[in-house]
Design an enzyme around this catalytic site. Structure first.
Site, mmCIF file in Angstrom:
data_model
loop_
_atom_site.group_PDB
_atom_site.id
_atom_site.type_symbol
_atom_site.label_atom_id
_atom_site.label_comp_id
_atom_site.label_asym_id
_atom_site.label_seq_id
_atom_site.Cartn_x
_atom_site.Cartn_y
_atom_site.Cartn_z
ATOM 1 C CG HIS A 141 0.576 3.711 0.401
ATOM 2 N ND1 HIS A 141 0.026 3.152 1.535
ATOM 3 C CD2 HIS A 141 0.260 2.854 -0.612
ATOM 4 C CE1 HIS A 141 -0.576 2.022 1.227
ATOM 5 N NE2 HIS A 141 -0.448 1.809 -0.075
ATOM 6 C CD GLU A 142 -0.158 3.832 -4.291
ATOM 7 O OE1 GLU A 142 0.253 2.841 -4.937
ATOM 8 O OE2 GLU A 142 -1.118 3.756 -3.499
ATOM 9 C CG HIS A 145 2.642 -0.329 -3.040
ATOM 10 N ND1 HIS A 145 2.597 -1.493 -2.303
ATOM 11 C CD2 HIS A 145 1.454 0.300 -2.797
ATOM 12 C CE1 HIS A 145 1.451 -1.556 -1.647
ATOM 13 N NE2 HIS A 145 0.737 -0.476 -1.926
ATOM 14 C CD GLU A 192 -2.136 -1.617 0.020
ATOM 15 O OE1 GLU A 192 -2.435 -0.453 0.334
ATOM 16 O OE2 GLU A 192 -1.531 -1.896 -1.028
#
Length: 381
Positions: A141-142, A145, A192
């Site tokens: 997930h990060e 980003h 997100e």
């Protein structure tokens, strides 16, 4: 990245996972997130403006703070996290592995910030809460980003929120800044959802992603929780109540940087069942070297289409009313009065449907990643 470094990481995963060479972040980005990013990337001099801001933003201070008061993940420290980070970068083909720090904080949390270069921070509360596969999804997930360039805008959001607090005593100044902050938060909530998808592409284990979100919501009590029941909460949240509840949902969401956890889980599951996700897994996805040719108009059109579809398929009472207005339904004043006052709940409306129903089955929207205020949200900010 050299070929030898790629080869050294090929056997890192505990099981074989598909790699997406040259993948563009457009492959997994939510339509609203993607249209905003495409437009920003097309603006001439945009990067220069933000780098100029770096002299004003506390980025250097943050980097020094984490370096001096957190533990940097490496081959010598938090080795298992380092392997997951390198693996995530390998799967999404992110050439430069961003530095990652573990920060002492009982609140489960993770974030990716930075202007010149992204840095990833995870808290001890998160490390202690999640198992290996769940943690792999969060790190993915990060990294998502970082690949999308979200870290830049997240840093600006934190900066502007801090400024808004400092000038809160100046009415007009605070209103102007908070308008920007509110818009950034709406974009960031969509980003997100994008990063949740990236986490699924890295972990390639939907159940692990679901478990991680459940733990963020309810703690380390998996034996007391159930994925289907958790997802049912999201459905109940969306369609429950009347217009008063719809307004309260909006007011509850506005100060948040993240969507609600049950909603994130439901959106991720929907996306995992779409043809778009399956095509990515089959190796058919947008490539990074094609990003420069992306049409801003097409991206905005796709975003607008998504929101229109969301309104049509939503079970939320307010969204249903918006759909009725768009469709030219009669007696809207009466409907609005009845929904706000809770009257006519059991009777049929003029369109033949009961007050709590549209009168016909609505298909669920195909799939489109926390705390209030400026605090980074749990696990995946």
């Amino acid at each position: 990245m050299t070929e030898s470094s790629h080869e050294s990481r090929e056997n890192v995963p505990s099981r074989q996972r598909r790699r997406f060479a040259g993948i563009s972040s457009r492959a997994y980005e939510h339509p609203a997130d993607r249209s905003a990013l495409v437009a920003l990337r097309k603006l001439s001099g945009f990067d220069t403006v933000f780098k100029t801001l770096s002299g004003l933003l506390p980025e250097r201070s943050l980097r020094l703070l984490f370096l001096s008061d957190s533990v940097r993940v490496s081959d010598a420290q938090f080795v298992h996290l380092n392997e997951m980070l390198r693996d995530a970068c390998y799967i999404l083909d992110l050439e430069k592995v961003p530095p990652m720090y573990v920060n002492q904080d009982p609140q489960p949390n993770a974030m990716c910030i930075g202007l010149d270069e992204p840095i990833i921070v995870v808290t001890t509360g998160l490390v202690e809460l999640l198992d290996e596969e769940e943690m792999r999804a969060v790190i993915g997930h990060e990294v998502g980003h970082a690949l999308s360039g979200h870290a830049v805008y997240r840093t600006v959001l934190l900066f502007l929120t801090n400024i808004a607090l400092k000038v809160a005593w100046i009415p007009l100044g605070n209103v102007a800044i908070m308008a920007i902050v509110t818009a950034l938060r709406e974009w960031f909530r969509k980003s997100e959802l994008s990063a949740d998808r990236a986490g699924l592409l890295v972990g390639q284990d939907l159940q692990a992603s679901m478990r991680g979100l459940m733990k963020i919501a309810g703690g380390n009590h998996l034996h007391e929780m159930n994925v289907d029941a958790f997802l049912a909460q999201a459905d109940e949240y969306e369609k429950g109540g009347d217009l008063r509840d719809s307004v309260l949902k909006i007011l509850n969401l506005l100060p948040r940087s993240h969507p609600f956890t049950t909603v994130r889980a439901a959106e991720l599951k929907k996306w995992s069942e779409t043809r778009d996700y399956q095509r990515i897994m089959d190796g058919h996805y947008p490539r990074r070297d094609e990003d420069k040719d992306t049409s801003v108009t097409d991206s905005f059109r796709e975003s607008a289409t998504h929101y229109a579809d969301a309104v049509r398929s939503s079970k939320d009472p307010l969204m249903k009313l918006v759909g009725d207005i768009a469709g030219g339904a009669g007696d809207l004043g009466g409907k609005l009065r009845d929904k706000f006052t809770g009257q006519g709940g059991g009777g049929a409306g003029k369109d033949g449907a009961t007050d709590g129903s549209t009168g016909s089955a609505r298909p669920e929207e195909p799939g489109d990643p926390d705390g209030p205020g400026t605090a980074p949200g749990p696990a995946g900010s």
